[in-house]
Scaffold this motif. Structure first.
Motif, PDB file in Angstrom:
ATOM      1  N   ALA A 162       0.839  -1.202   0.000  1.00 53.99           N
ATOM      2  CA  ALA A 162       0.000   0.000   0.000  1.00 53.99           C
ATOM      3  C   ALA A 162       0.878   1.257   0.000  1.00 53.99           C
ATOM      4  O   ALA A 162       0.597   2.221  -0.726  1.00 53.99           O
ATOM      5  CB  ALA A 162      -0.927   0.001   1.210  1.00 53.99           C
ATOM      6  N   LEU A 163       1.937   1.225   0.788  1.00 49.16           N
ATOM      7  CA  LEU A 163       2.834   2.383   0.863  1.00 49.16           C
ATOM      8  C   LEU A 163       3.537   2.599  -0.476  1.00 49.16           C
ATOM      9  O   LEU A 163       3.649   3.724  -0.970  1.00 49.16           O
ATOM     10  CB  LEU A 163       3.859   2.135   1.977  1.00 49.16           C
ATOM     11  CG  LEU A 163       4.696   3.319   2.453  1.00 49.16           C
ATOM     12  CD1 LEU A 163       3.818   4.453   2.952  1.00 49.16           C
ATOM     13  CD2 LEU A 163       5.654   2.873   3.570  1.00 49.16           C
ATOM     14  N   LEU A 164       3.966   1.507  -1.076  1.00 50.47           N
ATOM     15  CA  LEU A 164       4.645   1.590  -2.363  1.00 50.47           C
ATOM     16  C   LEU A 164       3.689   2.088  -3.456  1.00 50.47           C
ATOM     17  O   LEU A 164       4.078   2.882  -4.319  1.00 50.47           O
ATOM     18  CB  LEU A 164       5.207   0.215  -2.728  1.00 50.47           C
ATOM     19  CG  LEU A 164       6.128   0.139  -3.942  1.00 50.47           C
ATOM     20  CD1 LEU A 164       7.341   1.050  -3.757  1.00 50.47           C
ATOM     21  CD2 LEU A 164       6.593  -1.299  -4.172  1.00 50.47           C
ATOM     22  N   ALA A 165       2.436   1.638  -3.397  1.00 44.89           N
ATOM     23  CA  ALA A 165       1.427   2.101  -4.362  1.00 44.89           C
ATOM     24  C   ALA A 165       1.259   3.611  -4.246  1.00 44.89           C
ATOM     25  O   ALA A 165       1.190   4.324  -5.252  1.00 44.89           O
ATOM     26  CB  ALA A 165       0.087   1.398  -4.117  1.00 44.89           C
ATOM     27  N   ARG A 166       1.218   4.083  -3.013  1.00 47.31           N
ATOM     28  CA  ARG A 166       1.066   5.523  -2.812  1.00 47.31           C
ATOM     29  C   ARG A 166       2.287   6.276  -3.355  1.00 47.31           C
ATOM     30  O   ARG A 166       2.139   7.335  -3.972  1.00 47.31           O
ATOM     31  CB  ARG A 166       0.858   5.802  -1.320  1.00 47.31           C
ATOM     32  CG  ARG A 166       0.736   7.270  -1.049  1.00 47.31           C
ATOM     33  CD  ARG A 166       0.187   7.552   0.322  1.00 47.31           C
ATOM     34  NE  ARG A 166       0.526   8.904   0.724  1.00 47.31           N
ATOM     35  CZ  ARG A 166       0.112   9.471   1.841  1.00 47.31           C
ATOM     36  NH1 ARG A 166      -0.661   8.800   2.672  1.00 47.31           N
ATOM     37  NH2 ARG A 166       0.451  10.698   2.131  1.00 47.31           N
ATOM     38  N   SER A 167       3.481   5.729  -3.135  1.00 46.96           N
ATOM     39  CA  SER A 167       4.702   6.385  -3.632  1.00 46.96           C
ATOM     40  C   SER A 167       4.727   6.416  -5.157  1.00 46.96           C
ATOM     41  O   SER A 167       5.109   7.412  -5.762  1.00 46.96           O
ATOM     42  CB  SER A 167       5.945   5.667  -3.113  1.00 46.96           C
ATOM     43  OG  SER A 167       5.999   5.751  -1.711  1.00 46.96           O
TER      44      SER A 167
ATOM     45  N   GLY B 174       6.796  14.785  -6.146  1.00 45.18           N
ATOM     46  CA  GLY B 174       5.456  14.227  -5.921  1.00 45.18           C
ATOM     47  C   GLY B 174       5.397  13.404  -4.644  1.00 45.18           C
ATOM     48  O   GLY B 174       4.456  13.526  -3.855  1.00 45.18           O
ATOM     49  N   ILE B 175       6.414  12.579  -4.424  1.00 45.66           N
ATOM     50  CA  ILE B 175       6.436  11.744  -3.215  1.00 45.66           C
ATOM     51  C   ILE B 175       6.544  12.618  -1.970  1.00 45.66           C
ATOM     52  O   ILE B 175       5.850  12.405  -0.971  1.00 45.66           O
ATOM     53  CB  ILE B 175       7.602  10.734  -3.277  1.00 45.66           C
ATOM     54  CG1 ILE B 175       7.437   9.822  -4.506  1.00 45.66           C
ATOM     55  CG2 ILE B 175       7.661   9.892  -2.004  1.00 45.66           C
ATOM     56  CD1 ILE B 175       8.610   8.903  -4.738  1.00 45.66           C
ATOM     57  N   VAL B 176       7.397  13.634  -2.055  1.00 47.59           N
ATOM     58  CA  VAL B 176       7.576  14.551  -0.919  1.00 47.59           C
ATOM     59  C   VAL B 176       6.282  15.345  -0.679  1.00 47.59           C
ATOM     60  O   VAL B 176       5.790  15.430   0.449  1.00 47.59           O
ATOM     61  CB  VAL B 176       8.762  15.506  -1.185  1.00 47.59           C
ATOM     62  CG1 VAL B 176       8.815  16.621  -0.151  1.00 47.59           C
ATOM     63  CG2 VAL B 176      10.074  14.727  -1.214  1.00 47.59           C
ATOM     64  N   ALA B 177       5.718  15.888  -1.755  1.00 42.11           N
ATOM     65  CA  ALA B 177       4.560  16.778  -1.615  1.00 42.11           C
ATOM     66  C   ALA B 177       3.350  16.017  -1.064  1.00 42.11           C
ATOM     67  O   ALA B 177       2.702  16.478  -0.126  1.00 42.11           O
ATOM     68  CB  ALA B 177       4.217  17.422  -2.957  1.00 42.11           C
ATOM     69  N   LEU B 178       3.044  14.845  -1.629  1.00 40.88           N
ATOM     70  CA  LEU B 178       1.881  14.101  -1.129  1.00 40.88           C
ATOM     71  C   LEU B 178       2.193  13.442   0.208  1.00 40.88           C
ATOM     72  O   LEU B 178       1.306  13.232   1.018  1.00 40.88           O
ATOM     73  CB  LEU B 178       1.394  13.081  -2.161  1.00 40.88           C
ATOM     74  CG  LEU B 178       0.877  13.680  -3.477  1.00 40.88           C
ATOM     75  CD1 LEU B 178       0.207  12.607  -4.327  1.00 40.88           C
ATOM     76  CD2 LEU B 178      -0.104  14.824  -3.253  1.00 40.88           C
ATOM     77  N   GLY B 179       3.460  13.132   0.460  1.00 40.71           N
ATOM     78  CA  GLY B 179       3.831  12.536   1.747  1.00 40.71           C
ATOM     79  C   GLY B 179       3.691  13.523   2.894  1.00 40.71           C
ATOM     80  O   GLY B 179       3.333  13.142   4.004  1.00 40.71           O
ATOM     81  N   LEU B 180       3.970  14.800   2.617  1.00 43.66           N
ATOM     82  CA  LEU B 180       3.885  15.825   3.661  1.00 43.66           C
ATOM     83  C   LEU B 180       2.503  16.482   3.695  1.00 43.66           C
ATOM     84  O   LEU B 180       2.255  17.358   4.520  1.00 43.66           O
ATOM     85  CB  LEU B 180       4.950  16.910   3.446  1.00 43.66           C
ATOM     86  CG  LEU B 180       6.421  16.465   3.530  1.00 43.66           C
ATOM     87  CD1 LEU B 180       7.347  17.629   3.201  1.00 43.66           C
ATOM     88  CD2 LEU B 180       6.750  15.893   4.909  1.00 43.66           C
ATOM     89  N   GLN B 195      10.882   5.563   1.237  1.00 41.73           N
ATOM     90  CA  GLN B 195      10.141   5.499  -0.021  1.00 41.73           C
ATOM     91  C   GLN B 195      10.850   6.282  -1.127  1.00 41.73           C
ATOM     92  O   GLN B 195      10.933   5.829  -2.259  1.00 41.73           O
ATOM     93  CB  GLN B 195       8.716   6.034   0.176  1.00 41.73           C
ATOM     94  CG  GLN B 195       7.838   5.145   1.033  1.00 41.73           C
ATOM     95  CD  GLN B 195       7.632   3.780   0.403  1.00 41.73           C
ATOM     96  OE1 GLN B 195       7.160   3.667  -0.718  1.00 41.73           O
ATOM     97  NE2 GLN B 195       8.024   2.729   1.101  1.00 41.73           N
ATOM     98  N   VAL B 196      11.333   7.480  -0.782  1.00 42.91           N
ATOM     99  CA  VAL B 196      12.056   8.292  -1.765  1.00 42.91           C
ATOM    100  C   VAL B 196      13.283   7.525  -2.254  1.00 42.91           C
ATOM    101  O   VAL B 196      13.570   7.458  -3.453  1.00 42.91           O
ATOM    102  CB  VAL B 196      12.459   9.656  -1.154  1.00 42.91           C
ATOM    103  CG1 VAL B 196      13.521  10.333  -1.989  1.00 42.91           C
ATOM    104  CG2 VAL B 196      11.244  10.558  -1.024  1.00 42.91           C
TER     105      VAL B 196
END
Lengths: 220, 220
Positions: A162-167, B174-180, B195-196
Motif C-alpha cells: 500500500a505504501l509503495l502504491a502511494r509512492s 510528488g512523493i515529498v509533496a503528497l507525503g507531507l 520510499q524516496v
C-alpha cells in the motif's frame, strides 16, 4: 413536489453549479453569493442544502474522483482480452504495462479536466477533518496501483504494498503536476506522456530486485 | 544615511519581514497592511520598495531557492572524498547514490521549511510572467539532477537529459509533496525517506537499458 424532494433537487442543482464554476473558472472563483443567485435561492438557504462550502467542494471533488476512477478502471479493462502470461517475466511485463496505462490515464484525466483536477489538491478544509467517505474515495484509487504490484513485489506485506502504491502514484502525480504547471516551462502533452511512461517503466524494471533493495522489515 | 541607502535598508527589512510571515504563518497570511506596520512605513511606501506583492514574494522565494540549492550542493559534496569509480557498474552505483542524496536533501529541506517550501509552489503571479532571474534560479536546481544522469544515460542528448532531470525531480517532488500533505494520511518522515530512496533507486536501476527503452529521437 414534496419538501424533501424539492430540497433534493435544489441540492443537486447546487452541486452541479459548483462543479460548473470549478470546471470553468477554478476553485478560487467559487462564491456562496454567486451560487445562491444561480440556483435561485437566498444566500442563507444554501446552508439548508449543505453544511458549508467545504462540504459542497468535497461533493464536487467526490464526483471528480469518481470520474477519475472510471478512467483508471477503463485503462485496465483490455487486460481481460490478454492471454494468460506464459512466464514470470511476461507477467512482470504485463504488470508494468498496466502501471504505465494507469499513469497515462491519470495524466490524460488531469490534462483534460485541469481545473477540476487542481481543486482536488488545492482545497483545504477550514478546521474540520476530511470525512471518512471522502478518504475512502481517495484510498480506493491507490488500489488500482496495488494490483500490478502484487506481481512486481510479491513478497511485500499488504502495508508495504500500500505504501509503495502511494509512492508510485505520487511519483506519477509529481510528473503530471509539474508538467502541467504553467509556472515552469510547460511540457507538451506528447512529451509528458513519454516521460511518464519512461519513469514508470524504469520504476517497474528497477523494482525487480525487491526485496534485495529494501528488506521487508516493519515500516519505520 | 543617504536616501538610496535608507531605501535599501527598508527594502531588506521588508523582504525579511515577508519571509518571517511566510515561514511562520504561510503565504496566505501575507498582507501589505501588516508588512507596512511591521517595517514602519506607510502602506503606499511599500510600492516604492518593491513593484508589488508578487515581486516581494518572488524575492522571498528566491531566497528559499538559494537555501534549497545550498542543501542540494552540500548533499553532493562528499563525492570529492570518493575514490575514482573502478568500473562502469560502480560509476552507475555512485551516480544513483548521488540522485538518492539529492532527493533526501530535497525531502529534508521541504520537511524542515514546510511553509517556505509550499510558497514556492502555491504562489501564482497575477498577470505578469515570471522574471528571467527567477526562472534561471529554478532551472539551476535541475542542473544538480542532470550531473548524475550524464553517467546513467550517457547517450542522451542535452535536451533529453534536461527533460529527464525534470521528470526525476518531479517524481521525487510528488512523493515529498503528497507525503507531507496533511490532507492524506500523513507519512512519518523515516518512512518517507525510505520510499524516496526506494523509488529513486528503482528509477536509477531501471534506466539501465536506456536508450533501448526510449530511443533518442527528437522530443515530441
Amino acid at each position: 413536489m414534496k419538501v424533501a424532494e424539492r430540497r433534493q433537487h435544489l441540492r443537486q442543482a447546487l452541486i452541479e453549479e459548483a462543479e460548473r464554476i470549478i470546471a470553468t473558472r477554478g476553485l478560487a472563483a467559487l462564491k456562496a453569493r454567486d451560487l445562491a443567485a444561480s440556483v435561485g435561492c437566498a444566500l442563507g438557504a444554501i446552508y439548508n442544502l449543505v453544511l458549508d462550502l467545504d462540504e459542497l467542494i468535497l461533493l464536487v471533488n467526490g464526483r471528480t474522483l469518481a470520474a477519475l476512477e472510471h478512467e483508471l478502471a477503463a485503462s485496465q479493462a483490455d487486460d481481460v482480452a490478454c492471454p494468460r502470461p506464459r512466464g514470470a517475466q511476461q507477467a512482470r511485463d504485463i504488470a508494468i504495462a498496466r502501471l504505465v496505462r494507469l499513469a497515462i490515464a491519470y495524466l490524460d484525466f488531469a490534462a483534460g479536466n485541469i481545473l477540476r483536477w487542481r481543486a482536488l489538491f488545492d482545497h483545504r478544509m477550514s478546521g474540520r477533518p476530511l470525512p471518512d467517505w471522502y478518504l475512502d474515495d481517495q484510498m480506493r484509487l491507490f488500489g488500482y496501483v496495488e494490483e500490478p504490484l502484487r506481481i512486481l513485489v510479491p513478497g511485500a506485506s499488504p502495508e508495504r504494498r500500500a505504501l509503495l502504491a502511494r509512492s508510485l502514484f505520487s511519483a506519477a502525480h509529481g510528473i503530471v503536476a509539474l508538467g502541467l504547471e504553467e509556472k515552469l516551462h510547460q511540457i507538451p502533452i506528447a512529451s509528458l506522456r513519454e516521460q511518464v511512461t519512461l519513469i514508470v517503466e524504469a520504476i517497474g524494471a528497477g523494482l525487480e530486485d525487491w526485496p534485495g533493495r529494501v528488506r521487508d522489515e516493519p515500516i519505520p
